[in-house]
Design a protein around this motif. Structure first.
Motif, PDB file in Angstrom:
ATOM      1  N   UNK A   1       0.895  -0.995  -0.096  1.00 21.36           N
ATOM      2  CA  UNK A   1      -0.009   0.128   0.027  1.00 21.36           C
ATOM      3  C   UNK A   1       0.824   1.178  -0.076  1.00 21.36           C
ATOM      4  N   UNK A   2      -0.089   2.207  -0.133  1.00 24.43           N
ATOM      5  CA  UNK A   2       0.761   3.612  -0.383  1.00 24.43           C
ATOM      6  C   UNK A   2       0.435   4.478   1.097  1.00 24.43           C
ATOM      7  N   UNK A   3       1.526   5.063   1.817  1.00 23.00           N
ATOM      8  CA  UNK A   3       1.225   5.846   2.969  1.00 23.00           C
ATOM      9  C   UNK A   3      -0.011   6.855   2.583  1.00 23.00           C
ATOM     10  N   UNK A   4      -0.616   7.273   3.825  1.00 19.38           N
ATOM     11  CA  UNK A   4      -1.509   8.411   3.691  1.00 19.38           C
ATOM     12  C   UNK A   4      -1.235   9.438   2.920  1.00 19.38           C
TER      13      UNK A   4
ATOM     14  N   UNK B   1      -4.007   1.019  -2.867  1.00 20.56           N
ATOM     15  CA  UNK B   1      -4.355   0.821  -1.431  1.00 20.56           C
ATOM     16  C   UNK B   1      -3.692   1.446  -0.416  1.00 20.56           C
ATOM     17  N   UNK B   2      -4.236   1.745   0.839  1.00 21.31           N
ATOM     18  CA  UNK B   2      -3.761   2.355   1.850  1.00 21.31           C
ATOM     19  C   UNK B   2      -2.652   1.335   2.396  1.00 21.31           C
ATOM     20  N   UNK B   3      -1.485   1.883   2.885  1.00 17.95           N
ATOM     21  CA  UNK B   3      -0.373   1.210   3.398  1.00 17.95           C
ATOM     22  C   UNK B   3      -0.968   0.567   4.707  1.00 17.95           C
ATOM     23  N   UNK B   4      -0.600  -0.781   4.762  1.00 15.94           N
ATOM     24  CA  UNK B   4      -1.031  -1.853   5.799  1.00 15.94           C
ATOM     25  C   UNK B   4      -0.729  -3.166   5.523  1.00 15.94           C
ATOM     26  N   UNK B   5      -0.969  -3.993   6.459  1.00 20.16           N
ATOM     27  CA  UNK B   5      -0.751  -5.548   6.403  1.00 20.16           C
ATOM     28  C   UNK B   5      -1.869  -6.309   5.813  1.00 20.16           C
TER      29      UNK B   5
ATOM     30  N   UNK C   1      -6.549  -9.565   1.506  1.00 18.10           N
ATOM     31  CA  UNK C   1      -7.364  -9.225   2.808  1.00 18.10           C
ATOM     32  C   UNK C   1      -6.609  -8.310   3.711  1.00 18.10           C
ATOM     33  N   UNK C   2      -7.426  -7.069   3.919  1.00 22.14           N
ATOM     34  CA  UNK C   2      -7.004  -6.157   4.615  1.00 22.14           C
ATOM     35  C   UNK C   2      -6.823  -6.209   6.267  1.00 22.14           C
ATOM     36  N   UNK C   3      -5.621  -6.913   6.690  1.00 18.65           N
ATOM     37  CA  UNK C   3      -5.728  -7.376   7.917  1.00 18.65           C
ATOM     38  C   UNK C   3      -5.880  -6.298   9.069  1.00 18.65           C
ATOM     39  N   UNK C   4      -5.634  -5.014   8.727  1.00 22.67           N
ATOM     40  CA  UNK C   4      -5.936  -3.919   9.843  1.00 22.67           C
ATOM     41  C   UNK C   4      -7.488  -3.586   9.630  1.00 22.67           C
ATOM     42  N   UNK C   5      -8.433  -4.073   8.861  1.00 18.85           N
ATOM     43  CA  UNK C   5      -9.706  -3.808   8.991  1.00 18.85           C
ATOM     44  C   UNK C   5     -10.646  -4.973   9.434  1.00 18.85           C
ATOM     45  N   UNK C   6     -10.134  -5.979   9.677  1.00 19.10           N
ATOM     46  CA  UNK C   6     -10.913  -7.390   9.887  1.00 19.10           C
ATOM     47  C   UNK C   6     -11.546  -7.016  11.192  1.00 19.10           C
TER      48      UNK C   6
END
Length: 287
Positions: free
Chosen positions: A12-15, A101-105, A251-256
């Motif tokens: 992902x891309x930082x905010x 996508x936003x930066x994340x796992x 799968x955006x793990x920061x959003x589960x």
């Protein structure tokens, strides 16, 4: 069927880099604290989908909003995706789609899917069948919830007697917006044996009511939802022709809305045979 899964990785891309797709949670502050009110997927800064919040007993939700007006397809990878992807850990594709996508796992999953189009309020609609069978109709509106968009149902399986996994693919724009000639081209291509690939960013949550009415079917709904980035014409063609395609899910793990132990079971659960919930437990809303 699960083809394979990669290890969770940072994408992902930082905010500050303004990714095209972002997750955002709106909150409300009262004297007793700050509480989430809406979870959103935003596209180019506009609310595109509302997602369910976790309140301990809330039902599952995705609802298309006015900001969902275009796909996030990438021209530079179309040749790769026309064919059959064999590895979830495809560096070029992960890097390319990571830029929107936003930066994340993220947990990359490569899935074999056989999509079936579902229309809100019609036969086969999760929200007016399985969800109503557990939660009943909306207490405020007096009707079943609606995602306000056609979507695809692709898989379900029993976890145990008290839990069931449901899987959905949600297009960014409805199938009626697709180009008919391109859909027919994919139908013909699939008829020759090609299995093309679509790409999605995905969310996951576990939902169960605190108390269900006595006659309702109470169990935990494990809901895996893929928001389609690329492959809208392929999904419609596969559903129309009754053909399989492959789906690269990020799968955006920061959003589960689930524990690490629960989401870690997804590769194994997605490898099980398809098993519907017994029909006697499903109940539709009818006039």
């Amino acid at each position: 069927m699960l083809i394979n899964a990669a290890e969770p990785r940072r994408l992902g891309t930082p905010d500050a880099g303004t990714p095209r797709l972002r997750f955002e949670t709106e909150t409300r502050t009262t004297a007793t604290g700050t509480f989430p009110t809406r979870r959103l997927i935003k596209i180019d800064g506009e609310p595109a989908f509302e997602l369910g919040v976790w309140c301990g007993s809330c039902s599952f939700l995705f609802e298309r909003l006015e900001g969902s007006r275009e796909t996030l397809s990438l021209e530079e990878v179309q040749d790769r995706l026309t064919g059959t992807l064999t590895d979830a850990d495809d560096e070029d594709l992960l890097r390319a789609f990571g830029e929107v996508l936003p930066e994340g796992q993220y947990l990359p999953l490569l899935l074999h899917i056989e999509p079936r189009l579902a229309v809100p309020g019609s036969e086969g609609d999760y929200f007016s069948e399985e969800q109503v069978a557990t939660w009943g109709v909306s207490q405020f509106w007096g009707i079943a919830e609606s995602p306000r968009t056609p979507y695809y149902r692709t898989f379900e399986t029993e976890i145990d007697a008290s839990a069931h996994l449901y899987e959905f693919v949600v297009p960014m724009v409805p199938p009626t917006w697709n180009d008919e000639e391109r859909v027919e081209e994919y139908v013909e291509l699939m008829g020759r044996g090609t299995i093309p690939t679509a790409v999605a960013v995905s969310t996951f949550g576990v939902f169960e009511p605190a108390v269900s009415p006595p006659d309702n079917d109470q169990y935990a709904h494990w809901c895996l939802t893929h928001f389609l980035l690329d492959g809208h014409h392929k999904l419609e063609a596969a559903a129309r022709a009754g053909r399989p395609i492959r789906l690269l899910s990020l799968l955006a793990l920061d959003e589960v809305l689930a524990t690490p132990e629960e989401w870690a079971r997804l590769p194994e659960l997605r490898s099980r045979p398809r098993t519907p919930r017994p029909a006697r437990c499903a109940r539709r809303v009818r006039d």
